[in-house]
Design a protein around this motif. Structure first.
Motif, PDB file in Angstrom:
ATOM      1  N   PHE A   6     -26.375  -1.787  -0.351  1.00  0.00           N
ATOM      2  CA  PHE A   6     -27.530  -1.710   0.538  1.00  0.00           C
ATOM      3  C   PHE A   6     -28.563  -2.738   0.091  1.00  0.00           C
ATOM      4  N   GLY A   7     -29.058  -3.535   1.018  1.00  0.00           N
ATOM      5  CA  GLY A   7     -30.050  -4.565   0.692  1.00  0.00           C
ATOM      6  C   GLY A   7     -29.473  -5.967   0.676  1.00  0.00           C
ATOM      7  N   TYR A   8     -28.152  -6.071   0.826  1.00  0.00           N
ATOM      8  CA  TYR A   8     -27.483  -7.366   0.852  1.00  0.00           C
ATOM      9  C   TYR A   8     -26.653  -7.487   2.120  1.00  0.00           C
ATOM     10  N   ILE A   9     -26.411  -8.712   2.531  1.00  0.00           N
ATOM     11  CA  ILE A   9     -25.444  -9.013   3.583  1.00  0.00           C
ATOM     12  C   ILE A   9     -24.611 -10.188   3.092  1.00  0.00           C
ATOM     13  N   ILE A  10     -23.459 -10.360   3.677  1.00  0.00           N
ATOM     14  CA  ILE A  10     -22.581 -11.461   3.304  1.00  0.00           C
ATOM     15  C   ILE A  10     -22.664 -12.516   4.404  1.00  0.00           C
ATOM     16  N   GLU A  11     -23.025 -13.737   4.005  1.00  0.00           N
ATOM     17  CA  GLU A  11     -23.075 -14.867   4.940  1.00  0.00           C
ATOM     18  C   GLU A  11     -22.315 -16.029   4.331  1.00  0.00           C
ATOM     19  N   ASP A  12     -21.355 -16.554   5.073  1.00  0.00           N
ATOM     20  CA  ASP A  12     -20.532 -17.675   4.616  1.00  0.00           C
ATOM     21  C   ASP A  12     -19.897 -17.393   3.258  1.00  0.00           C
ATOM     22  N   GLY A  13     -19.455 -16.168   3.037  1.00  0.00           N
ATOM     23  CA  GLY A  13     -18.775 -15.803   1.807  1.00  0.00           C
ATOM     24  C   GLY A  13     -19.694 -15.580   0.617  1.00  0.00           C
ATOM     25  N   LYS A  14     -20.999 -15.580   0.837  1.00  0.00           N
ATOM     26  CA  LYS A  14     -21.947 -15.375  -0.257  1.00  0.00           C
ATOM     27  C   LYS A  14     -22.849 -14.186   0.050  1.00  0.00           C
ATOM     28  N   ALA A  15     -23.215 -13.463  -1.002  1.00  0.00           N
ATOM     29  CA  ALA A  15     -24.145 -12.350  -0.834  1.00  0.00           C
ATOM     30  C   ALA A  15     -25.556 -12.910  -0.780  1.00  0.00           C
ATOM     31  N   THR A  22     -34.006  -4.997   1.808  1.00  0.00           N
ATOM     32  CA  THR A  22     -34.368  -5.325   0.432  1.00  0.00           C
ATOM     33  C   THR A  22     -35.730  -4.747   0.073  1.00  0.00           C
ATOM     34  N   GLU A  23     -36.675  -4.844   0.980  1.00  0.00           N
ATOM     35  CA  GLU A  23     -37.998  -4.267   0.713  1.00  0.00           C
ATOM     36  C   GLU A  23     -37.901  -2.764   0.512  1.00  0.00           C
ATOM     37  N   LYS A  24     -36.998  -2.118   1.254  1.00  0.00           N
ATOM     38  CA  LYS A  24     -36.796  -0.677   1.091  1.00  0.00           C
ATOM     39  C   LYS A  24     -36.242  -0.363  -0.292  1.00  0.00           C
ATOM     40  N   VAL A  25     -35.305  -1.192  -0.765  1.00  0.00           N
ATOM     41  CA  VAL A  25     -34.716  -0.981  -2.089  1.00  0.00           C
ATOM     42  C   VAL A  25     -35.784  -1.153  -3.163  1.00  0.00           C
ATOM     43  N   ARG A  26     -36.572  -2.217  -3.074  1.00  0.00           N
ATOM     44  CA  ARG A  26     -37.647  -2.439  -4.052  1.00  0.00           C
ATOM     45  C   ARG A  26     -38.619  -1.268  -4.065  1.00  0.00           C
ATOM     46  N   ARG A  27     -38.984  -0.831  -2.885  1.00  0.00           N
ATOM     47  CA  ARG A  27     -39.947   0.276  -2.789  1.00  0.00           C
ATOM     48  C   ARG A  27     -39.338   1.559  -3.347  1.00  0.00           C
ATOM     49  N   LEU A  28     -38.042   1.780  -3.096  1.00  0.00           N
ATOM     50  CA  LEU A  28     -37.353   2.954  -3.633  1.00  0.00           C
ATOM     51  C   LEU A  28     -37.481   2.986  -5.155  1.00  0.00           C
ATOM     52  N   SER A  52     -26.983  11.919  -2.979  1.00  0.00           N
ATOM     53  CA  SER A  52     -26.008  11.233  -3.831  1.00  0.00           C
ATOM     54  C   SER A  52     -26.022   9.723  -3.603  1.00  0.00           C
ATOM     55  N   MET A  53     -26.235   9.287  -2.367  1.00  0.00           N
ATOM     56  CA  MET A  53     -26.313   7.845  -2.089  1.00  0.00           C
ATOM     57  C   MET A  53     -27.543   7.234  -2.745  1.00  0.00           C
ATOM     58  N   ILE A  54     -28.661   7.933  -2.699  1.00  0.00           N
ATOM     59  CA  ILE A  54     -29.880   7.435  -3.348  1.00  0.00           C
ATOM     60  C   ILE A  54     -29.637   7.316  -4.851  1.00  0.00           C
ATOM     61  N   GLY A  55     -28.955   8.301  -5.424  1.00  0.00           N
ATOM     62  CA  GLY A  55     -28.611   8.245  -6.844  1.00  0.00           C
ATOM     63  C   GLY A  55     -27.759   7.035  -7.171  1.00  0.00           C
ATOM     64  N   ARG A  56     -26.813   6.717  -6.290  1.00  0.00           N
ATOM     65  CA  ARG A  56     -25.967   5.531  -6.498  1.00  0.00           C
ATOM     66  C   ARG A  56     -26.789   4.255  -6.424  1.00  0.00           C
ATOM     67  N   PHE A  57     -27.721   4.203  -5.488  1.00  0.00           N
ATOM     68  CA  PHE A  57     -28.597   3.022  -5.402  1.00  0.00           C
ATOM     69  C   PHE A  57     -29.346   2.833  -6.716  1.00  0.00           C
ATOM     70  N   LEU A  58     -29.915   3.922  -7.221  1.00  0.00           N
ATOM     71  CA  LEU A  58     -30.764   3.840  -8.401  1.00  0.00           C
ATOM     72  C   LEU A  58     -30.010   3.478  -9.678  1.00  0.00           C
ATOM     73  N   LYS A  59     -28.710   3.737  -9.717  1.00  0.00           N
ATOM     74  CA  LYS A  59     -27.963   3.378 -10.929  1.00  0.00           C
ATOM     75  C   LYS A  59     -27.101   2.121 -10.756  1.00  0.00           C
ATOM     76  N   ASN A  60     -27.201   1.465  -9.607  1.00  0.00           N
ATOM     77  CA  ASN A  60     -26.385   0.281  -9.338  1.00  0.00           C
ATOM     78  C   ASN A  60     -26.988  -0.955 -10.020  1.00  0.00           C
ATOM     79  N   LYS A  61     -26.306  -1.471 -11.039  1.00  0.00           N
ATOM     80  CA  LYS A  61     -26.788  -2.617 -11.823  1.00  0.00           C
ATOM     81  C   LYS A  61     -26.811  -3.918 -11.020  1.00  0.00           C
ATOM     82  N   VAL A  62     -26.166  -3.932  -9.887  1.00  0.00           N
ATOM     83  CA  VAL A  62     -26.141  -5.123  -9.033  1.00  0.00           C
ATOM     84  C   VAL A  62     -27.557  -5.551  -8.651  1.00  0.00           C
TER      85      VAL A  62
END
Length: 138
Positions: A6-15, A22-28, A52-62
């Motif tokens: 969540f917060g990324y899209i793939i364009e031309d093979g790149k994230a 993204t602003e939602k993720v930062r604010r979260l 559970s999805m919010i928990g996954r967002f918060l622990k995702n090192k990406v």
């Protein structure tokens, strides 16, 4: 193929960063540091996902950035979030130490602690069974 976080899209093979989400993720992350509640932080950030999805967002090192994914959240904020998550888990008694008894007796047999780990499940089973000994009847 893996799921694009969540917060990324793939364009031309790149994230690349999806500006809307993204602003939602930062604010979260920032709201979670402020209030310590996943549901409240998600609501304030405008993210309508399950707990559970919010928990996954918060622990995702990406979100702190990789070779493929650009950085959305700074490392200090991410580290604070992990500390709060760990503290909440302890205070809500969700972390328990599992204690293995040193020897388990079943009838006239006992098994010692299985300490070696094998990649091959057959070797692992063979080793585990080798730890079984017969207990002398007294």
């Amino acid at each position: 193929m893996t799921h694009t976080p969540f917060g990324y899209i793939i364009e031309d093979g790149k994230a690349v960063i999806d500006e809307t989400n993204t602003e939602k993720v930062r604010r979260l992350f920032h709201e979670y540091v402020e209030c310590g509640s996943m549901r409240a932080a998600a609501k304030k950030a405008g993210i309508d996902k399950t707990h559970s999805m919010i928990g996954r967002f918060l622990k995702n090192k990406v979100y702190v950035g990789t070779e493929y994914y650009p950085q959305i959240v700074d490392e200090n904020t991410f580290a604070k979030v992990q500390e709060i998550r760990k503290s909440n888990a302890r205070s809500q008694n969700r972390i328990r130490e599992y204690k293995v008894p040193p020897k388990v007796e079943i009838g006239t047999f006992a098994i010692g602690k299985v300490t070696k780990k094998y990649d091959d499940p057959y070797k692992q089973a063979e080793y585990a069974y080798s730890q079984i000994t017969e207990v002398a009847n007294e």
